[in-house]
Design an enzyme around this catalytic site. Structure first.
Site, short mmCIF file in Angstrom:
data_model
loop_
_atom_site.label_atom_id
_atom_site.label_comp_id
_atom_site.label_asym_id
_atom_site.label_seq_id
_atom_site.Cartn_x
_atom_site.Cartn_y
_atom_site.Cartn_z
N ASP A 246 0.82 -1.21 0.00
CA ASP A 246 0.00 0.00 0.00
C ASP A 246 0.86 1.27 0.00
O ASP A 246 0.68 2.16 0.82
CB ASP A 246 -0.97 -0.03 1.18
CG ASP A 246 -1.91 -1.23 1.11
OD1 ASP A 246 -2.16 -1.72 -0.02
OD2 ASP A 246 -2.39 -1.69 2.15
N THR B 12 -1.96 -5.50 -4.48
CA THR B 12 -1.87 -4.07 -4.80
C THR B 12 -3.23 -3.38 -4.64
O THR B 12 -4.29 -4.02 -4.74
CB THR B 12 -1.43 -3.88 -6.26
OG1 THR B 12 -2.26 -4.69 -7.11
CG2 THR B 12 0.02 -4.27 -6.47
N HIS B 13 -3.14 -2.06 -4.38
CA HIS B 13 -4.28 -1.15 -4.60
C HIS B 13 -3.75 -0.22 -5.68
O HIS B 13 -3.21 0.85 -5.38
CB HIS B 13 -4.61 -0.37 -3.33
CG HIS B 13 -5.34 -1.16 -2.29
ND1 HIS B 13 -6.61 -1.65 -2.50
CD2 HIS B 13 -4.99 -1.55 -1.04
CE1 HIS B 13 -7.01 -2.31 -1.41
NE2 HIS B 13 -6.04 -2.26 -0.52
N ASP C 5 -6.36 -5.75 -5.33
CA ASP C 5 -7.42 -5.69 -4.32
C ASP C 5 -8.43 -4.60 -4.66
O ASP C 5 -8.68 -3.68 -3.90
CB ASP C 5 -6.76 -5.43 -2.95
CG ASP C 5 -7.71 -5.62 -1.78
OD1 ASP C 5 -8.82 -6.13 -1.99
OD2 ASP C 5 -7.31 -5.25 -0.66
N LYS D 109 -11.66 -4.86 -4.99
CA LYS D 109 -12.96 -5.01 -4.31
C LYS D 109 -14.10 -4.47 -5.19
O LYS D 109 -14.86 -3.59 -4.80
CB LYS D 109 -12.98 -4.32 -2.95
CG LYS D 109 -12.01 -4.93 -1.95
CD LYS D 109 -12.25 -4.41 -0.54
CE LYS D 109 -11.25 -4.95 0.45
NZ LYS D 109 -9.89 -4.41 0.26
N ASP E 80 -20.00 -3.70 -8.11
CA ASP E 80 -21.05 -3.08 -8.94
C ASP E 80 -21.73 -4.14 -9.80
O ASP E 80 -21.43 -5.33 -9.69
CB ASP E 80 -20.42 -1.97 -9.81
CG ASP E 80 -21.36 -0.80 -10.02
OD1 ASP E 80 -22.55 -1.03 -10.32
OD2 ASP E 80 -20.91 0.35 -9.89
N THR F 269 -20.70 -2.87 -15.38
CA THR F 269 -19.78 -1.84 -14.89
C THR F 269 -18.46 -2.46 -14.44
O THR F 269 -17.37 -1.94 -14.74
CB THR F 269 -20.43 -1.07 -13.72
OG1 THR F 269 -21.65 -0.49 -14.20
CG2 THR F 269 -19.52 0.03 -13.19
N GLN G 198 -9.00 -0.60 11.85
CA GLN G 198 -8.40 -1.91 11.53
C GLN G 198 -8.17 -2.70 12.81
O GLN G 198 -7.78 -2.14 13.83
CB GLN G 198 -7.05 -1.70 10.80
CG GLN G 198 -6.27 -2.97 10.48
CD GLN G 198 -6.94 -3.85 9.44
OE1 GLN G 198 -8.05 -4.33 9.64
NE2 GLN G 198 -6.27 -4.09 8.33
N GLY H 267 0.40 -5.75 5.50
CA GLY H 267 0.78 -4.48 4.89
C GLY H 267 1.79 -3.75 5.74
O GLY H 267 3.00 -3.96 5.65
N ARG H 268 1.26 -2.88 6.64
CA ARG H 268 2.13 -1.99 7.41
C ARG H 268 3.14 -2.72 8.28
O ARG H 268 4.23 -2.19 8.52
CB ARG H 268 1.27 -1.01 8.23
CG ARG H 268 0.70 0.10 7.35
CD ARG H 268 -0.44 0.83 8.02
NE ARG H 268 -1.67 0.04 7.98
CZ ARG H 268 -2.85 0.45 8.44
NH1 ARG H 268 -2.95 1.64 9.00
NH2 ARG H 268 -3.92 -0.32 8.34
P1 BMP Z 1 -2.42 -3.45 6.92
O1 BMP Z 1 -1.71 -4.79 7.22
O2 BMP Z 1 -1.45 -2.34 6.70
O3 BMP Z 1 -3.49 -3.11 7.93
O4 BMP Z 1 -3.13 -3.61 5.49
C1 BMP Z 1 -4.20 -4.52 5.29
C2 BMP Z 1 -4.58 -4.58 3.82
O5 BMP Z 1 -5.60 -5.55 3.65
C3 BMP Z 1 -5.10 -3.28 3.24
O6 BMP Z 1 -4.64 -3.18 1.90
C4 BMP Z 1 -6.62 -3.46 3.23
O7 BMP Z 1 -7.23 -2.81 2.14
C5 BMP Z 1 -6.78 -4.96 3.11
N1 BMP Z 1 -7.97 -5.51 3.80
C6 BMP Z 1 -8.16 -5.39 5.17
O8 BMP Z 1 -7.32 -4.83 5.88
N2 BMP Z 1 -9.29 -5.93 5.74
C7 BMP Z 1 -10.25 -6.57 5.03
O9 BMP Z 1 -11.23 -7.05 5.60
C8 BMP Z 1 -10.05 -6.70 3.64
C9 BMP Z 1 -8.92 -6.18 3.05
O10 BMP Z 1 -8.72 -6.34 1.75
#
Ligand code: BMP
Length: 250
Positions: free
Chosen positions: A39, A62-63, A93, A95, A98, A102, A202, A222-223
């Protein structure tokens, strides 16, 4: 009903989708169930990150719409080269959420042209079974429940969502915070070894928890990795933690 946790080798026998087969083969080969969520917001950061984590992952999530300088030649071509070099798949990712028509346009058109490069994509199932027909030549991972506080994915929703996921031929997996049927591969985000949340909704669990309690197949981090001072070491730590947690859960 409680289903027994099964190995990647046994999953190979029941998950027939070609993308599921590829992911499982890579997992076994690399002894990894780690997906890094990249991310970051520039092409340079993305490619630098992938050089460090590539050897340790089964897929890169990826986003792509957060990359501020996206360019298919500068961003996607090197990304595809790195995916081939280090043997991992590309998971966008997006998501999708629609109607089919679309989604079909969002999948193939616009600047990102996701259908040209993604091996797998995430999609909500909120628009119903037929909305997923458009994802040809790609694997779909359905969003069945979410990791954030206050998510609306209650049990009733999840049951209906799982019905769509198991019956649709384009879908081979689910993103969830709960157990799902064995014929689907389970992807679990919200994994972090150091934190329990991010102050923005989160919620995190440990690899040990998600393998033992949820019987997950792949962790998405991710982080916990890309914000680390030593990104490569962090990726290796999560890879080892994920693999040990998988083996302990068998
Ligand atoms: P992080 O570990 O930095 O919190 O990132 C989590 C990643 O997973 C993000 O890209 C988020 O969009 C994705 N994600 C999530 O955290 N929870 C979900 O329920 C679904 C996800 O796709």
């Amino acid at each position: 009903k409680e289903e027994k946790r099964i190995s990647y080798e046994d999953k190979l026998k029941i998950c027939e989708h070609s993308v599921a087969q590829k992911l499982l083969h890579i997992a076994i080969q690399k002894k990894s169930n780690l997906i890094v969520s990249a991310d970051v917001t520039t092409t340079a950061e993305l490619l630098k990150l992938v050089e460090l984590v590539g050897p340790h992952i089964v897929a890169l999530k990826t986003h792509i719409d957060i990359i501020s300088d996206f360019d298919s030649d500068q961003t996607i071509l090197p990304l595809k080269d790195l995916a081939a070099k280090y043997n991992f798949l590309l998971m966008e990712d997006r998501k999708f959420a629609d109607i089919g028509n679309t989604q079909e346009l969002q999948f193939s058109m616009g600047v990102f042209k996701i259908s040209n490069w993604a091996d797998l994509v995430t999609a909500q199932v909120i628009a119903g079974y037929d909305s997923l027909d458009c994802f040809r030549n790609v694997g779909v991972v359905a969003i069945l429940s979410m990791s954030s506080t206050g998510t609306l994915t209650d049990m009733e929703y999840r049951e209906q969502a799982v019905k769509i996921a198991v019956s649709h031929p384009n879908v081979f997996g689910g993103v969830a915070q709960n157990k799902i049927p064995n014929e689907l591969l389970l992807f679990t985000p919200g994994v972090n070894l150091a934190d329990s949340g991010d102050g923005k909704g989160q919620q995190y669990n440990t690899p040990e928890y998600v393998f033992k309690k949820l019987e997950t197949d792949f962790i998405i981090v991710g982080r916990g990795i890309y914000k680390s001072d030593d990104v490569e070491k962090a990726a290796l730590n999560y890879k080892i933690a994920g693999w040990n947690a998988y083996e302990n859960s068998l």
